[in-house]
Scaffold this motif. Structure first.
Motif, mmCIF file in Angstrom:
data_model
loop_
_atom_site.group_PDB
_atom_site.id
_atom_site.type_symbol
_atom_site.label_atom_id
_atom_site.label_comp_id
_atom_site.label_asym_id
_atom_site.label_seq_id
_atom_site.Cartn_x
_atom_site.Cartn_y
_atom_site.Cartn_z
ATOM 1 N N LEU A 67 0.879 -1.495 -0.693
ATOM 2 C CA LEU A 67 -0.463 0.254 0.326
ATOM 3 C C LEU A 67 0.749 0.680 0.283
ATOM 4 O O LEU A 67 0.796 2.203 -0.826
ATOM 5 C CB LEU A 67 -0.960 0.171 1.220
ATOM 6 C CG LEU A 67 -2.407 -0.760 1.020
ATOM 7 C CD1 LEU A 67 -3.044 -0.876 2.695
ATOM 8 C CD2 LEU A 67 -3.576 -0.840 0.201
ATOM 9 N N LEU A 68 2.047 1.065 0.764
ATOM 10 C CA LEU A 68 3.242 2.138 0.792
ATOM 11 C C LEU A 68 3.776 2.049 -0.699
ATOM 12 O O LEU A 68 4.869 3.427 -0.415
ATOM 13 C CB LEU A 68 3.781 2.161 1.691
ATOM 14 C CG LEU A 68 3.138 2.307 3.335
ATOM 15 C CD1 LEU A 68 4.378 1.961 3.795
ATOM 16 C CD2 LEU A 68 2.815 3.809 3.276
ATOM 17 N N GLU A 69 3.361 1.809 -1.745
ATOM 18 C CA GLU A 69 4.700 1.733 -2.346
ATOM 19 C C GLU A 69 6.011 1.366 -2.651
ATOM 20 O O GLU A 69 6.400 1.926 -3.174
ATOM 21 C CB GLU A 69 3.733 2.868 -3.636
ATOM 22 C CG GLU A 69 2.133 2.677 -3.900
ATOM 23 C CD GLU A 69 1.782 4.106 -4.798
ATOM 24 O OE1 GLU A 69 2.626 4.907 -4.529
ATOM 25 O OE2 GLU A 69 0.903 3.705 -5.370
ATOM 26 N N GLU A 70 5.756 0.890 -1.929
ATOM 27 C CA GLU A 70 7.408 0.035 -1.776
ATOM 28 C C GLU A 70 7.949 -0.007 -2.835
ATOM 29 O O GLU A 70 7.418 -1.151 -3.772
ATOM 30 C CB GLU A 70 7.887 -0.861 -0.791
ATOM 31 C CG GLU A 70 8.852 -1.532 -0.509
ATOM 32 C CD GLU A 70 9.918 0.221 0.282
ATOM 33 O OE1 GLU A 70 10.982 -0.291 0.262
ATOM 34 O OE2 GLU A 70 9.460 1.113 1.192
ATOM 35 N N LEU A 111 7.901 -4.001 -5.208
ATOM 36 C CA LEU A 111 6.977 -4.905 -4.676
ATOM 37 C C LEU A 111 5.589 -4.407 -5.047
ATOM 38 O O LEU A 111 5.524 -3.424 -6.622
ATOM 39 C CB LEU A 111 5.875 -4.524 -3.535
ATOM 40 C CG LEU A 111 7.213 -5.133 -2.485
ATOM 41 C CD1 LEU A 111 8.580 -4.813 -2.285
ATOM 42 C CD2 LEU A 111 6.157 -5.033 -0.683
ATOM 43 N N LEU A 112 4.724 -5.480 -5.928
ATOM 44 C CA LEU A 112 3.628 -5.527 -6.331
ATOM 45 C C LEU A 112 1.969 -4.253 -5.684
ATOM 46 O O LEU A 112 2.174 -4.603 -4.749
ATOM 47 C CB LEU A 112 2.923 -6.650 -6.758
ATOM 48 C CG LEU A 112 3.682 -7.134 -8.153
ATOM 49 C CD1 LEU A 112 2.832 -8.740 -8.381
ATOM 50 C CD2 LEU A 112 4.932 -6.947 -8.952
ATOM 51 N N SER A 113 1.642 -3.492 -6.508
ATOM 52 C CA SER A 113 0.314 -2.553 -6.130
ATOM 53 C C SER A 113 -0.720 -3.560 -5.099
ATOM 54 O O SER A 113 -0.843 -5.222 -6.110
ATOM 55 C CB SER A 113 0.112 -1.643 -6.982
ATOM 56 O OG SER A 113 -0.699 -2.631 -8.110
ATOM 57 N N ILE A 114 -1.420 -3.185 -4.088
ATOM 58 C CA ILE A 114 -2.149 -4.016 -4.000
ATOM 59 C C ILE A 114 -3.913 -2.946 -4.111
ATOM 60 O O ILE A 114 -3.811 -1.923 -4.040
ATOM 61 C CB ILE A 114 -2.113 -3.975 -2.303
ATOM 62 C CG1 ILE A 114 -0.583 -4.257 -1.471
ATOM 63 C CG2 ILE A 114 -2.872 -4.659 -1.475
ATOM 64 C CD1 ILE A 114 -0.571 -5.773 -2.256
ATOM 65 N N PHE A 115 -4.827 -4.685 -4.487
ATOM 66 C CA PHE A 115 -6.411 -3.896 -4.474
ATOM 67 C C PHE A 115 -6.600 -4.178 -3.236
ATOM 68 O O PHE A 115 -6.553 -5.532 -2.684
ATOM 69 C CB PHE A 115 -6.146 -5.201 -5.695
ATOM 70 C CG PHE A 115 -7.881 -5.363 -5.953
ATOM 71 C CD1 PHE A 115 -8.449 -3.821 -6.828
ATOM 72 C CD2 PHE A 115 -8.911 -6.211 -5.413
ATOM 73 C CE1 PHE A 115 -9.393 -3.456 -6.546
ATOM 74 C CE2 PHE A 115 -10.269 -5.209 -5.345
ATOM 75 C CZ PHE A 115 -10.551 -4.763 -6.404
ATOM 76 N N PRO A 116 -6.537 -3.312 -2.834
ATOM 77 C CA PRO A 116 -7.853 -2.966 -0.845
ATOM 78 C C PRO A 116 -8.476 -3.593 -1.098
ATOM 79 O O PRO A 116 -8.812 -4.697 0.408
ATOM 80 C CB PRO A 116 -7.578 -1.682 -0.828
ATOM 81 C CG PRO A 116 -8.066 -0.950 -2.026
ATOM 82 C CD PRO A 116 -7.028 -1.619 -2.946
#
Length: 363
Positions: free
Chosen positions: A340-343, A346-351
């Protein structure tokens, strides 16, 4: 949402060491691959939740961009082997739930007197099973999930809530969320009455803006996530609540937003309830709820990242709070929080589902 919380309570604290200033992706991958090969002995008590533990491992590797290090076909075949199917029409008429079992132990043969063990397929296990299948690229359209959806309606209660199993159990927002997520992933809402589910969720919003697990219960970070994510998956919340008229929403948006923001602790982490310490997993439960609101700008990302890094273990994974050994539950939600913090890397999260956007969209 803490029914499989494998925190290190009761275990000695890990040796203190200065927190790292970087997200140690390679070490986290190693941690998850070790869990993939063999779970440590303390997880024996979580045998019935083996499918959920597998979800943490497989989805965690996906978030870390390391899914190529497991045999995806073997994973899919194992998950599918835990699906419960009706044997005949008489089975269908018994109002059982034909979802997924939590582990192989639920498939043990009959006991000495010939009595069959009860069908223990569970809503949470079914959510985890479908999520894993999507993550590894299995096309859900290849399978017949009509018995699953039809029987899931038997779990919904007159007040709109859901039981997780057909034999009777607790009813709360966790299982409403599981039913909504299952329906969303299958793109088929025939397994639940959305209007009744919505009414139940709205009854769970407390005077302070948050949501309790059941009506009139204390507001809780995990329950609030389940409420907001369910309403969004079911199509009852606008895509950008902060820009739309608050009076047009089915929930009290300003009051809820205020409750969410107040969960930020002085240490940069998020707490699940007032007067509780910050906890790694709430970086996802609260952070994802804010992201669904498009309210991520209310998060002090630098402070939250700093707190999470104090919980990062030198062995890989994350602990519940600083200074403890890592566990699979908090490790996974540490990874989702960094997603979620867009590290970087890392792949982006579908919240709304807690998995990567690519998996959620079926890409």
């Amino acid at each position: 949402m803490e029914s499989v919380d494998n925190s290190s309570e009761g275990h000695p604290s890990s040796p203190s060491s200065p927190p790292s200033a970087i997200f140690d992706r390679d070490r986290h991958i190693t941690f998850l691959l070790m869990m993939y090969q063999l779970l440590p002995s303390p997880y024996q008590l979580q045998e019935i939740n083996r499918l959920t533990l597998a979800y943490f491992v497989i989805s965690g590797l996906d978030i870390l961009g390391a899914l190529d290090q497991v045999d995806k076909d073997a994973v899919a075949n194992w998950v599918l082997s835990l699906q419960v199917h009706p044997r005949n029409q008489a089975d269908r008429n018994r109002r059982e739930f034909f979802g997924f079992l939590g582990s192989r132990s639920s498939q043990f043969p009959p006991v000495d007197n010939g009595a069959l063990l009860p069908n223990n397929s569970h809503l949470a296990s079914t959510y985890c099973a479908l999520a894993i299948l999507k993550i590894v690229g299995y096309k859900l359209s290849n399978n017949d999930f009509e018995p699953l959806l039809t029987s899931m309606r038997n779990l919904q209660q007159p007040d709109g809530s859901f039981m997780p199993i057909h034999t009777g159990a607790e009813r709360d927002l966790r299982f409403v969320y599981c039913a909504a997520a299952i329906s969303f992933m299958l793109n088929d809402w025939s397994g639940m009455d959305k209007e009744k589910a919505k009414d139940y969720i709205l009854q769970c919003q407390s005077y302070d803006g948050g949501f309790g697990l059941v009506p009139c219960a204390e507001s809780h970070g995990g329950a609030t996530y389940c409420a907001i994510a369910s309403l969004r998956l079911m199509g009852f919340l606008e895509e950008d609540l902060l820009k739309s008229s608050a009076t047009s929403s089915v929930i009290d948006v300003p009051l809820l937003l205020d409750w969410l923001v107040q969960r930020l602790g002085t240490d940069g982490g998020f707490q699940g309830r007032p007067n509780k310490v910050s906890d790694t997993c709430y970086a996802f439960w609260i952070g994802a709820a804010l992201r669904i609101f498009r309210g991520q700008d209310f998060i002090d990302k630098g402070a939250l990242r700093g707190f999470l890094l104090t919980c990062q273990s030198e062995y890989g994974g994350f602990s519940k709070v600083p200074g403890e050994f890592p566990d699979l539950y908090h490790s996974y939600y540490g990874f989702t929080a960094f997603g979620l913090l867009e590290e970087p890397d890392l792949l982006s999260i579908f919240p709304e589902l807690g998995i990567t956007g690519l998996s959620a969209m079926g890409v």
